[in-house]
Write a protein that holds these residues in place. Sequence first.
Motif: not given
Length: 377
Positions: A119-120, A109-115, A76-85, A99-100
Motif C-alpha cells: 500500500r506504499l 493482530l499487529t501491522l502486517d509489513c508485507e501488506d 501525505d499518507e500514513v500506513l496504519i492497521q485498520s484494527l485499532t481504535y 490514514p491508509v
Amino acid sequence: MVDRNKLIRLSKSTVSETDIRAVKGVLEREFLGMGKEVQEFEGLLTEFFGHPTVCVVNGTAALHLACQAIGVGIGDEVLIQSLTYVATFQAISATGARPVACDVSRDTLTLDCEDAERRLTSRTKAVMPVHYSGGVGELDEIYSFANRYGLRVIEDAAHAFGTEYKGKRVGGFGDISCFSFDGIKNITSGEGGCIVTEDEEVLEKTRDSRLLGVSKDTEQRFLAKRSWEFDVNFQGWRYHMSNIMAAIGKSQLGRFPEIANKRRSLAKLYDILLKNHSKIQTMPLDYNYIVPHNYVVRIEGLRDRALLRKRLLDRNIETGIHYQPNHWLSLYCVEGHGEFIVTDQEHKKLLSLPLHLDLEESDVHLVVNTLIQELDR
Ligand SMILES: *Cc1c(COP(=O)(O)O)cnc(C)c1O
C-alpha cells in the motif's frame, strides 16, 4: 436485568488514597494549569523510558502532534492497521493527511509489513504500528521496513505502557512512541498522554504546539510564568497537560510496579484457565514482558457475538470488542482500497474479557466458567 452492584466490569479506573491526596495538594496550592507538577511528571517519565517525554492532554493529541511535528500534512499518507481504535485514524486525518488502512498479522493482530508494503505510494510519509493488547508484534521488521523506504515511525503505544521488547522498554528505543493515560489505561492521569522521542526537533515542536504554537511557552509555564510577547511559527493546539492531571499521573507512576503485577497475574490466570478450551484461542503474549491493557480472546466458529455478549451481560459480565475495523467507517472507507483478509476474518472472533485492578482471582474464574458455559450451551 443487569445488577450494577454485581456487574463485573470490562474495565474501570482505580484510584488510591495517594492519588486523591496528590490531587488535593494541587487544589490546595491553587495552581491548576500547566506548571511544576507537569514538569515533574515529565521528568519521572523521562527516567522511566530513558528518552525525553512531552505530556499532553490525551493520547490522541500525542499522536496528532507527533504527526504534525514530522511534517505529515495535506497530501501525505500514513500506513496504519485498520484494527485499532478510531483515535489513531483521527490523529492522522486531523493533520489533513490520509490514514491508509492496512491488514494485520494473524497471530499478533499487529501491522502486517508485507501488506503495508503493497500500500506504499510516493506520498507515504510514516508508518504507525499499534501495540495491540500490549504486544508489539514484529517491531524490528517494521523498523527495517521503515528504514528501507525512508519512513518515520510513530508507535501507538497506548496499550503498551511498561511493556518490554527484547530487553528494552517500549518508548526507550525507536523513533517516536505515543502513550495514553486515559482513565482505563495501564496508568492514568485522568485523561492524558505523552510523546516519547530522542528527536530534538520533534521535542521542541511538540512542546510549543501543545501551547498554541507559542514559542518557548513551556519554559515560561514551568517557571510559573507565561509569555506575554511572543512569536508563533505554525498552527498549534490547546493540548497541554494540567497540574491536576500530572499529580494523578505521578502518583500512579509511583504505584506502577504494583499495578503491573496485578494486571500481569490476572492475564496469566486467564491464560491458564482458557488454555485447554477447543474453541477459545488466547493471544500469543508473554506477560513476563508485557503489561496488558486488555485481555482479548478469539472464539473459533463464533456465529453471533452480539448474542453471546448479551447473555454474558445478563449474567453480570461486561465484555468489549477491540476493535471494529476502521476501513468500515464512512470517513475512512476508500474505493478500491483492496482486501483486508485477516482483519475481516479475525475481527468477528474477538472478545475482550474484564481486566482491571479491582478484579479478584475469583472473578476471573467466574468469567471463564460463565463464558465456557455459554459457549457450550
Ligand atoms: C486509548 C487509545 C488511544 C487514544 O488515547 P486517548 O488518551 O483516549 O486519546 C489511541 N490508540 C489506542 C490503541 C488506544 O487504546
